[in-house]
Design an enzyme around this catalytic site. Sequence first.
Site, PDB file in Angstrom:
ATOM      1  N   TYR A 137       0.884  -1.268  -0.077  1.00  0.00           N
ATOM      2  CA  TYR A 137       0.011  -0.069  -0.022  1.00  0.00           C
ATOM      3  C   TYR A 137       0.981   1.102   0.021  1.00  0.00           C
ATOM      4  CZ  TYR A 137      -4.185   2.910   1.281  1.00  0.00           C
ATOM      5  OH  TYR A 137      -5.164   3.542   1.333  1.00  0.00           O
ATOM      6  N   LYS A 165      -1.336  -1.108  -4.057  1.00  0.00           N
ATOM      7  CA  LYS A 165      -2.529  -0.201  -4.284  1.00  0.00           C
ATOM      8  C   LYS A 165      -1.623   1.188  -4.099  1.00  0.00           C
ATOM      9  CE  LYS A 165      -5.981   1.625  -0.759  1.00  0.00           C
ATOM     10  NZ  LYS A 165      -6.040   2.730  -1.784  1.00  0.00           N
TER      11      LYS A 165
HETATM   12  C1  LIG Z   1      -5.757   9.585   0.711  1.00  0.00           C
HETATM   13  C2  LIG Z   1      -6.764   8.659   0.668  1.00  0.00           C
HETATM   14  O1  LIG Z   1      -7.190   8.330   1.796  1.00  0.00           O
HETATM   15  N1  LIG Z   1      -6.863   7.864  -0.271  1.00  0.00           N
HETATM   16  C3  LIG Z   1      -7.920   6.878  -0.608  1.00  0.00           C
HETATM   17  C4  LIG Z   1      -7.369   5.755  -0.979  1.00  0.00           C
HETATM   18  O2  LIG Z   1      -6.580   5.554  -2.032  1.00  0.00           O
HETATM   19  C5  LIG Z   1      -8.869   7.482  -1.469  1.00  0.00           C
HETATM   20  O3  LIG Z   1      -9.949   6.547  -1.743  1.00  0.00           O
HETATM   21  C6  LIG Z   1      -9.941   8.317  -1.105  1.00  0.00           C
HETATM   22  O4  LIG Z   1     -10.513   8.301   0.065  1.00  0.00           O
HETATM   23  C7  LIG Z   1     -10.582   9.309  -2.116  1.00  0.00           C
HETATM   24  O5  LIG Z   1      -9.828   9.248  -3.436  1.00  0.00           O
HETATM   25  C8  LIG Z   1     -11.359  10.521  -1.674  1.00  0.00           C
HETATM   26  O6  LIG Z   1     -10.237  11.472  -1.809  1.00  0.00           O
HETATM   27  C1  LIG Z   2      -8.714   2.623   0.068  1.00  0.00           C
HETATM   28  C2  LIG Z   2      -8.800   3.186   1.422  1.00  0.00           C
HETATM   29  O1  LIG Z   2      -9.203   4.271   1.400  1.00  0.00           O
HETATM   30  C3  LIG Z   2      -8.419   2.625   2.521  1.00  0.00           C
HETATM   31  O2  LIG Z   2      -7.106   2.278   2.754  1.00  0.00           O
HETATM   32  O3  LIG Z   2      -9.089   2.064   3.342  1.00  0.00           O
END
Ligand SMILES: CC(=O)N[C@H](C=O)[C@@H](O)[C@H](O)[C@H](O)CO
Ligand SMILES: CC(=O)C(=O)O
Length: 304
Positions: A137, A165
């Site tokens: 991740y 990811k």
């Molecule tokens: C920084 C962060 O939390 N990124 C999430 C995971 O990649 C995204 O899914 C965000 O929740 C999403 O893009 C909304 O900003």
């Molecule tokens: C994908 C994401 O938002 C998480 O790590 O839960």
Amino acid sequence: MDLTKFHGIIPAFYACYDDQGNISESRTAALADYLYAKGVQGVYVGGSSGECIYHSLEERKQALAYAARHLKGKMTLIAHVGAPSTRDSIELARHAEELGYDALSAIPPIYFKLPDSAVIGYWTAIMEATELPFIIYNIPQTTGYTLTPGVFRQLLANPKVIGVKNSSMPALDIERFKSAGGDRVVVFNGPDEQFVAGRIMGAAAGIGGTYAAMPELFLAADKFVREGRFEEAGKLQSEINDIIVALCSQDGSMYAAIKEVLRRRGVNIGGVRAPLEDVSPADAERIDGIAAAIDALALRYREA
Ligand SMILES: CC(=O)N[C@H](C=O)[C@@H](O)[C@H](O)[C@H](O)CO
Ligand SMILES: CC(=O)C(=O)O
């Protein structure tokens, strides 16, 4: 290894609380049933969106167990097991393996800035703890650690690594990781706001924090990309982004707003855990509008 079970739309599973703020099995079941009915390909349990950072080890085990109990055999299950110490991460990894998860995933170590050697050592220790495949991740904006293609290539020496990811903002990073890993890896798009770009640049799947608020829309966007309908994909992405911007513009945190949207969509999974902020009375009316907009788009794209 057949990686197709990791393709598609994989919502990040939210923390489901009872009215006292404890992890709730019945509310976990409600979110699980809703996502199953929508037809998503899998779930990512216990990550950022699962508020893992605010949970005790026992609560994290509960969250992983409840989701598996209600979704095992129905879709692909990925457990996020990243924790501040390697020891706790390994304990969670073994727990996830016993529960029948399909893969593990972990952020890099947080708080102290550690050298690449320590980060590689951390991920490797988790991988060695179970037989499960592993998804790295990369989320530099919250962890402070940036995965480089060079370190990614070193990690690929371990056959357990099946993907990354990637939540950094450049879609270029997705393309570089895919280029480094080729057919043996799945790159998962992180930023929901550029899901379509990520898919076109090399991501075969997405794991996202806002998917569960509007699974119909991400499933439609994914289908458009698969069918080469890029204009429609781009237009839908823009409509999705209006919703994400609205979710992020409330007095409460994005997750509090999403949980209110879900309540309006018939799924009550409680509130958010402090220090995340709850929605304000003024948010309520705006969230009515967001939920209505999602429902209208879901209807419009039903036959997509
Ligand atoms: C920084 C962060 O939390 N990124 C999430 C995971 O990649 C995204 O899914 C965000 O929740 C999403 O893009 C909304 O900003
Ligand atoms: C994908 C994401 O938002 C998480 O790590 O839960």
